[in-house]
Design an enzyme around this catalytic site. Structure first.
Site, PDB file in Angstrom:
ATOM      1  CB  THR A  53      44.098  66.289  -8.113  1.00  0.00           C
ATOM      2  OG1 THR A  53      44.672  65.814  -9.328  1.00  0.00           O
ATOM      3  CG2 THR A  53      42.683  65.765  -7.999  1.00  0.00           C
ATOM      4  CB  SER A  89      52.883  67.933  -8.538  1.00  0.00           C
ATOM      5  OG  SER A  89      52.533  66.587  -8.647  1.00  0.00           O
ATOM      6  CB  THR A 123      49.085  62.877  -5.733  1.00  0.00           C
ATOM      7  OG1 THR A 123      48.654  62.673  -7.079  1.00  0.00           O
ATOM      8  CG2 THR A 123      47.923  63.248  -4.844  1.00  0.00           C
ATOM      9  CG  ASP A 124      51.208  63.077 -10.721  1.00  0.00           C
ATOM     10  OD1 ASP A 124      50.589  62.115 -10.226  1.00  0.00           O
ATOM     11  OD2 ASP A 124      50.825  63.659 -11.760  1.00  0.00           O
TER      12      ASP A 124
HETATM   13  N1  ASP Z   1      48.218  65.600 -11.866  1.00  0.00           N
HETATM   14  C1  ASP Z   1      48.075  65.807 -10.526  1.00  0.00           C
HETATM   15  C2  ASP Z   1      49.318  66.429  -9.921  1.00  0.00           C
HETATM   16  O1  ASP Z   1      49.400  67.635  -9.909  1.00  0.00           O
HETATM   17  C3  ASP Z   1      47.704  64.578  -9.802  1.00  0.00           C
HETATM   18  C4  ASP Z   1      47.240  64.899  -8.440  1.00  0.00           C
HETATM   19  O2  ASP Z   1      47.394  65.950  -7.930  1.00  0.00           O
HETATM   20  O3  ASP Z   1      46.670  63.979  -7.846  1.00  0.00           O
HETATM   21  O4  ASP Z   1      50.192  65.759  -9.422  1.00  0.00           O
END
Ligand code: ASP
Length: 357
Positions: A53, A89, A123-124
């Site tokens: 993100t 991620s 974040t994931d």
């Molecule tokens: N879907 C995203 C990721 O790549 C979520 C994020 O980055 O906050 O993990």
């Protein structure tokens, strides 16, 4: 003095005066130039972009695009950059995570003057990647992960703030010897303890029961604590076939048997409370151990440490102490890749938990 003498004197005095003022002007000019000379000597920080993100989500920006989100970085560090991958991620794999860790070690080895490295990541699975990098990181220069809960297209995106803070931390000598750090929401966390604890909140990244290790305030990097003991594993490969299974009321061992049958080389079992395991699970674990599958117990409570029961201990189950399931899995991914024996892995866990020197 005669009039002719006075004229002679003035003629001599005038150029001297001009020369003197030239010297003063030159000194002032050189002083004024000093800050830009210092700017050229800003600490050098390398950015490794992986997607997520923070770089825009579905169609992620590349490393240059991400860096362009923080023009203020020019006052903090001299930045170089590259893309390792460009994925959300949820698509991270142990192989990709290992590629990132290897590239980090390579960059530090090749460039002794590099101050630090920033990684942008979704974040994931950030807590998993950051911990694997922490386990594989050689040397003491800072590696700082930055992420965002809100994409750059939103007016109140948290990404640029988090990224700028990451550059500040990576450029700071204070952060040396602290292992891999993670920053969001002005907080600094150790990769050893950090977890994503909320799906959408900007304060999602927390280190439950351990606490953060510092914060960034008005551009200052403040480290309030040094992280506990670290373990560094040298390996040329990782073992991706490691599963994580959480026990629930009524668990009968079929998931452990299925993982073993599918070729798992390691299984982390999140057991009840401080290590309680029903007989059906002990039996399935004994079968897995008979097939040389490494097994680690951690607690599903997300806090506190486990005690391994006698029967499981006898067959070589590793007590995961206070590592959570995700972190214990990353440890096995690295340790089994390195070909470490069960006893060695247990020693590493103990050191990470602070229960052994
Ligand atoms: N879907 C995203 C990721 O790549 C979520 C994020 O980055 O906050 O993990």
């Amino acid at each position: 003095m005669s009039a002719a003498g006075a004229m002679k004197c003035r003629l001599l005095y005038q150029p001297l005066r001009t020369l003197a003022s030239c010297v003063v002007w030159l000194a002032v000019a050189l002083r004024a130039a000093a800050p830009s000379a210092a700017a050229a000597e800003l600490p050098r920080v390398h950015l490794l972009a992986t997607g997520g993100t923070i770089s825009g989500g579905q169609q992620p920006l590349d490393a240059a695009g991400v860096t362009a989100l923080v023009p203020g970085v020019k006052q903090i560090a001299a930045v170089s950059m590259e893309d390792v991958t460009r994925v959300g991620s949820s698509r991270m794999t142990p192989e990709l995570q290992f590629k990132l860790a290897s590239r980090i070690n390579e960059l530090f080895t090749k460039d002794p003057a590099l101050a630090g490295i920033v990684v942008t990541h979704g974040t994931d699975t950030l807590e998993e990647t950051a911990f694997l990098v922490d386990l594989l990181l050689a040397g003491d220069r800072p590696v700082v992960f930055a992420a965002a809960q809100r994409p750059p297209r939103e007016t109140d995106t948290d990404g640029p703030r988090n990224l700028l803070n990451a550059f500040r931390i990576a450029a700071s000598p204070t952060a040396r010897g602290t292992g891999v750090l993670v920053t969001l929401n002005d907080e600094i966390h150790s990769a050893r303890y950090v977890r994503k604890t909320h799906a959408i909140a900007v304060e999602a990244f927390q280190s439950p029961w351990a606490g953060s290790v510092g914060y960034v305030d008005a551009g200052h990097v403040i480290l309030t604590r040094r992280p506990a003991a670290r373990v560094t594993i040298a390996t040329s490969r990782v073992e991706p076939n490691v599963d994580l299974i959480t026990l629930t009321a009524g668990s009968d061992g079929h998931l452990i048997r299925a993982a073993t049958a599918a070729g798992a080389k390691g299984i982390v079992v999140e057991v009840f409370g401080r290590g309680n395991v029903p007989p059906a699970i002990v039996e399935a674990v004994q079968e897995a151990r008979a097939k040389d599958v490494a097994v680690v117990y951690t607690t599903r409570t997300r806090g506190g440490r486990v005690e391994v029961d006698q029967e499981s201990r006898k067959v070589g189950v590793i007590g995961g102490e206070d590592l959570d399931g995700l972190k214990a899995r990353m440890l096995l991914v690295a340790a089994l890749g390195a070909g470490a024996a069960t006893e060695t892995i247990q020693e590493w866990v103990n050191r990470l938990a602070g229960s052994r020197p």
